[in-house]
Design an enzyme around this catalytic site. Structure first.
Site, PDB file in Angstrom:
ATOM      1  N   VAL A  48       0.874  -1.178   0.000  1.00 25.72           N
ATOM      2  CA  VAL A  48       0.000   0.000   0.000  1.00 25.72           C
ATOM      3  C   VAL A  48       0.913   1.231   0.000  1.00 25.72           C
ATOM      4  O   VAL A  48       2.130   1.096   0.018  1.00 25.72           O
ATOM      5  CB  VAL A  48      -0.950   0.035   1.221  1.00 25.72           C
ATOM      6  CG1 VAL A  48      -2.129  -0.867   1.041  1.00 25.72           C
ATOM      7  CG2 VAL A  48      -0.200  -0.279   2.506  1.00 25.72           C
ATOM      8  N   LYS A  79      -2.806  14.208  -8.717  1.00 24.61           N
ATOM      9  CA  LYS A  79      -3.550  14.450  -7.477  1.00 24.61           C
ATOM     10  C   LYS A  79      -3.394  15.920  -7.080  1.00 24.61           C
ATOM     11  O   LYS A  79      -2.271  16.420  -6.997  1.00 24.61           O
ATOM     12  CB  LYS A  79      -2.985  13.534  -6.373  1.00 24.61           C
ATOM     13  CG  LYS A  79      -3.570  13.824  -4.999  1.00 24.61           C
ATOM     14  CD  LYS A  79      -2.982  12.929  -3.910  1.00 24.61           C
ATOM     15  CE  LYS A  79      -3.400  13.429  -2.540  1.00 24.61           C
ATOM     16  NZ  LYS A  79      -2.736  12.755  -1.426  1.00 24.61           N
ATOM     17  N   THR A 339       1.484  11.038   3.980  1.00 25.26           N
ATOM     18  CA  THR A 339       2.771  11.656   4.312  1.00 25.26           C
ATOM     19  C   THR A 339       3.957  10.683   4.368  1.00 25.26           C
ATOM     20  O   THR A 339       5.106  11.124   4.415  1.00 25.26           O
ATOM     21  CB  THR A 339       2.661  12.362   5.684  1.00 25.26           C
ATOM     22  OG1 THR A 339       1.890  11.544   6.562  1.00 25.26           O
ATOM     23  CG2 THR A 339       2.011  13.706   5.549  1.00 25.26           C
TER      24      THR A 339
HETATM   25  C1  LIG Z   1      -2.742   0.998   5.378  1.00 25.88           C
HETATM   26  C2  LIG Z   1      -1.602   1.841   4.892  1.00 25.88           C
HETATM   27  C3  LIG Z   1      -1.839   2.795   3.898  1.00 25.88           C
HETATM   28  C4  LIG Z   1      -0.787   3.614   3.463  1.00 25.88           C
HETATM   29  N1  LIG Z   1      -1.041   4.591   2.541  1.00 25.88           N
HETATM   30  C5  LIG Z   1      -0.053   5.463   2.216  1.00 25.88           C
HETATM   31  C6  LIG Z   1      -0.283   6.527   1.304  1.00 25.88           C
HETATM   32  O1  LIG Z   1      -1.365   6.684   0.746  1.00 25.88           O
HETATM   33  N2  LIG Z   1       0.749   7.364   1.040  1.00 25.88           N
HETATM   34  C7  LIG Z   1       1.982   7.216   1.612  1.00 25.88           C
HETATM   35  O2  LIG Z   1       2.866   8.042   1.378  1.00 25.88           O
HETATM   36  N3  LIG Z   1       2.231   6.179   2.427  1.00 25.88           N
HETATM   37  C8  LIG Z   1       1.265   5.319   2.749  1.00 25.88           C
HETATM   38  N4  LIG Z   1       1.525   4.268   3.586  1.00 25.88           N
HETATM   39  C9  LIG Z   1       2.906   4.032   4.004  1.00 25.88           C
HETATM   40  C10 LIG Z   1       3.661   3.319   2.872  1.00 25.88           C
HETATM   41  O3  LIG Z   1       2.986   2.132   2.531  1.00 25.88           O
HETATM   42  C11 LIG Z   1       5.081   3.003   3.303  1.00 25.88           C
HETATM   43  O4  LIG Z   1       5.691   4.149   3.841  1.00 25.88           O
HETATM   44  C12 LIG Z   1       5.906   2.566   2.126  1.00 25.88           C
HETATM   45  O5  LIG Z   1       5.277   1.547   1.411  1.00 25.88           O
HETATM   46  C13 LIG Z   1       7.276   2.103   2.577  1.00 25.88           C
HETATM   47  O6  LIG Z   1       7.215   0.856   3.172  1.00 25.88           O
HETATM   48  P1  LIG Z   1       8.596   0.194   3.585  1.00 25.88           P
HETATM   49  O7  LIG Z   1       9.479   0.143   2.390  1.00 25.88           O
HETATM   50  O8  LIG Z   1       9.084   0.863   4.798  1.00 25.88           O
HETATM   51  O9  LIG Z   1       8.158  -1.291   4.032  1.00 25.88           O
HETATM   52  P2  LIG Z   1       7.718  -2.564   3.157  1.00 25.88           P
HETATM   53  O10 LIG Z   1       7.007  -2.210   1.925  1.00 25.88           O
HETATM   54  O11 LIG Z   1       6.994  -3.467   4.124  1.00 25.88           O
HETATM   55  O12 LIG Z   1       9.083  -3.245   2.739  1.00 25.88           O
HETATM   56  C14 LIG Z   1       9.830  -4.025   3.640  1.00 25.88           C
HETATM   57  C15 LIG Z   1      10.922  -4.744   2.875  1.00 25.88           C
HETATM   58  O13 LIG Z   1      11.723  -5.467   3.801  1.00 25.88           O
HETATM   59  C16 LIG Z   1      11.909  -6.763   3.323  1.00 25.88           C
HETATM   60  N5  LIG Z   1      12.124  -7.670   4.453  1.00 25.88           N
HETATM   61  C17 LIG Z   1      11.425  -7.736   5.616  1.00 25.88           C
HETATM   62  N6  LIG Z   1      11.925  -8.727   6.389  1.00 25.88           N
HETATM   63  C18 LIG Z   1      12.965  -9.253   5.709  1.00 25.88           C
HETATM   64  C19 LIG Z   1      13.892 -10.322   5.967  1.00 25.88           C
HETATM   65  N7  LIG Z   1      13.830 -11.068   7.090  1.00 25.88           N
HETATM   66  N8  LIG Z   1      14.809 -10.600   5.041  1.00 25.88           N
HETATM   67  C20 LIG Z   1      14.895  -9.896   3.890  1.00 25.88           C
HETATM   68  N9  LIG Z   1      14.057  -8.897   3.580  1.00 25.88           N
HETATM   69  C21 LIG Z   1      13.107  -8.586   4.488  1.00 25.88           C
HETATM   70  C22 LIG Z   1      10.640  -7.072   2.552  1.00 25.88           C
HETATM   71  O14 LIG Z   1      10.830  -8.126   1.632  1.00 25.88           O
HETATM   72  C23 LIG Z   1      10.418  -5.746   1.845  1.00 25.88           C
HETATM   73  O15 LIG Z   1      11.200  -5.694   0.681  1.00 25.88           O
HETATM   74  C24 LIG Z   1       0.504   3.442   4.011  1.00 25.88           C
HETATM   75  C25 LIG Z   1       0.734   2.447   4.959  1.00 25.88           C
HETATM   76  C26 LIG Z   1      -0.303   1.660   5.408  1.00 25.88           C
HETATM   77  C27 LIG Z   1      -0.023   0.601   6.445  1.00 25.88           C
END
Ligand SMILES: Cc1cc2nc3c(=O)[nH]c(=O)nc-3n(C[C@H](O)[C@H](O)[C@H](O)COP(=O)(O)OP(=O)(O)OC[C@H]3O[C@@H](n4cnc5c(N)ncnc54)[C@H](O)[C@@H]3O)c2cc1C
Length: 496
Positions: A48, A79, A339
């Protein structure tokens, strides 16, 4: 803290955060440091994060991203803001646009003139004086050739991750597929030395970026940094996400529709709609949330509803030892104002500015943490504002939000606006006065007074100024094509 020079950066995780960080570090500092990214296809990403704010465009320019290429690759639409429905009262609707509201003077904001004009019966609704808001209302859009709309995008989160990966790999990032089993630390300094993978491979480095999402494998599991929980102010803790077919032309804004236990998003992409229900599990059962979401969407789902649980708050230190947490591992404030991606990008930019080439020092780390903390707290306050300024009494959720204690920082802002319509943007704060204004008024916070400079112009002159502003905006919007038409021309025949 460490004299060890930083020559190799290891990014753990390949979601939006991981690939943003890896791509930017490699593109900007690739001649000085090696960048390696470890991710696990078997675990995947949160999937997401599809609504953004205009700062994403600055980050894209910084990475040299071509807008059309990006939009085609990620099904993006334009947007101009967010329409809030049913927030202060059921049946209410206002748009928080990315635009400037009216014209301000050095002494103070447009709101003072507008409030005086309203008292005199010569001012229309505040939104009449905002270009982006009017363009959004009328579903119009244009960019280039002198068009000055301030805009962001709706995008496909999974496709965006893939797109950023292409940029990262072409900038020299080495990707390692594999699951991290253990984080190794030096027994004396406590610094992270390597990631041990399930395959037996060991990925050593000097600086580690934790982008493992809510799992927070490095910053929390290994370093036990601690977390400040903000759920007493922001009680939603779950989201159900589902995709549907488009039912009409894509709107150039996100919809955020409040319901009895939270709110629902509707994000239009080129070929699908992203829908989600955000709710507080203390106030709504999962089964009720499921029924509410499926009953509210206006087309057949094209995916199964997916439940995402989260905890609102902030990691006590985003940078701890030789580990910097970015994205969900650093903390999370719910997606009401889109954000999170911005916070990733500003975090990466800040890390580049403070990059510890000669070694991690407390001074660098403290500066980074101080800026990150202040920024997230200001975002937090802005989100709480939407919930707290409600008149809804129809559920225990809204009763809680309306009557809860709020941070002092926010309470004083509300009082300042209530008394005399004063609003401000603090230094290092994301949201401009225009944003505070639109949301405070949209949430029915009616000021009791205003700065008397609003009375300086003679009545006729003020009326001419207000009418002129409104007419100029209306004419500029008239001259623009429909958003869908512009999108089709801009991105080619990919659009259905
Ligand atoms: C319900 C919801 C709605 C959202 N809507 C918005 C929005 O509209 N606009 C916005 O700006 N943000 C939004 N966000 C936030 C946004 O989704 C995140 O900030 C963004 O996707 C970044 O996520 P991330 O990369 O931190 O984590 P993730 O996408 O979870 O990535 C984590 C990574 O770590 C890896 N990983 C985890 N454990 C291991 C392991 N043991 N070994 C190897 N790899 C591992 C996974 O494979 C993955 O590649 C939303 C969040 C939520 C929960």
């Amino acid at each position: 803290m460490t004299e060890q020079q930083v020559r190799k950066v290891v990014v753990a995780g390949g979601g939006t955060a991981g690939w943003c960080a890896a791509a930017a570090i490699a593109r900007q500092l690739g001649a000085l440091v090696e960048v390696v990214l470890v991710e696990s296809d078997a675990i995947g990403t949160v999937g997401v994060g599809e609504a953004t704010i205009p700062t994403i465009r600055t980050f894209h320019q910084f990475l040299g991203i071509d807008e059309r290429e990006f939009m085609r690759a990620t099904q993006a639409t334009f947007k101009l803001g967010i329409a809030f429905e049913n927030w202060a009262r059921e049946g209410d609707r206002y748009i928080h646009s990315f635009g400037e509201v009216g014209r301000s003077t050095w002494m103070g904001g447009f709101q003072h003139f507008w409030l005086h004009g309203r008292e005199e019966g010569i001012a229309g609704p505040l939104g009449d004086y905002c270009f982006e808001l009017q363009a959004a209302e009328r579903g119009r859009f244009a960019t280039g050739d002198g068009a000055t709309l301030n805009y962001a995008y709706h995008l496909d989160a999974t496709a965006y991750g893939r797109f950023l990966r292409t940029i990262g790999e072409s900038s020299g990032v080495r990707r390692i597929e594999g699951r991290i089993r253990r984080v190794e630390r030096d027994s004396e300094s406590g610094l992270i030395t390597a990631l041990a993978l399930e395959s037996g491979e060991r990925v050593a480095g000097d600086l580690f970026i934790d982008c493992t999402g809510f799992r927070s494998l490095l910053i929390e599991d290994a370093l036990q940094t601690g977390f400040d929980d903000w759920s007493h102010w922001l009680p939603t803790d779950r989201a159900l996400a589902v995709q549907t077919q488009p039912t009409g032309p894509a709107l150039p804004y996100t919809r955020a529709i409040a319901h009895a236990g939270g709110w629902r998003w509707r994000i239009p992409l080129q070929e699908r709609i992203g829908n989600g229900l955000v709710y507080s599990s203390a106030h709504m059962e999962d089964s009720a949330a499921h029924d509410l979401l499926l009953g509210a969407i206006d087309a057949e789902p094209t995916s199964d509803p997916r439940l995402i649980a989260y905890r609102t708050g902030q990691r006590r230190k985003a940078w701890n030892a030789n580990c910097v947490a970015l994205g969900l591992s650093s903390g999370f404030v719910e997606p009401l104002e889109s954000t999170s991606i911005h916070l990733i990008m500003i975090g990466v930019t800040r890390l580049l500015q403070l990059f510890p080439f000669a070694g991690v020092t407390p001074a660098l780390r403290d500066r980074f943490n101080d800026l990150a903390r202040r920024e997230l707290e200001a975002v937090r306050d802005f989100i709480i504002l939407h919930y707290h300024l409600t008149e809804r009494t129809d559920s225990s959720f809204w009763e809680h939000c309306r009557t809860m204690d709020i941070p002092d920082t926010l309470a004083s802002r509300i009082e300042l606006f209530r008394e005399g319509a004063q609003a401000y943007q603090a230094s290092d704060e994301l949201f401009r006065v225009d944003s505070w204004l639109q949301v405070m008024l949209g949430q029915r916070l009616d000021p009791q007074g205003y700065h008397h400079m609003g009375q300086i112009m003679p009545r006729e002159r003020l009326r001419d100024v207000l009418d002129g502003l409104r007419a100029d905006i209306a004419a500029a919007v008239d001259a623009m094509p429909a958003h869908e038409e512009f999108l089709r021309g801009y991105c080619g025949d990919r659009i259905a």
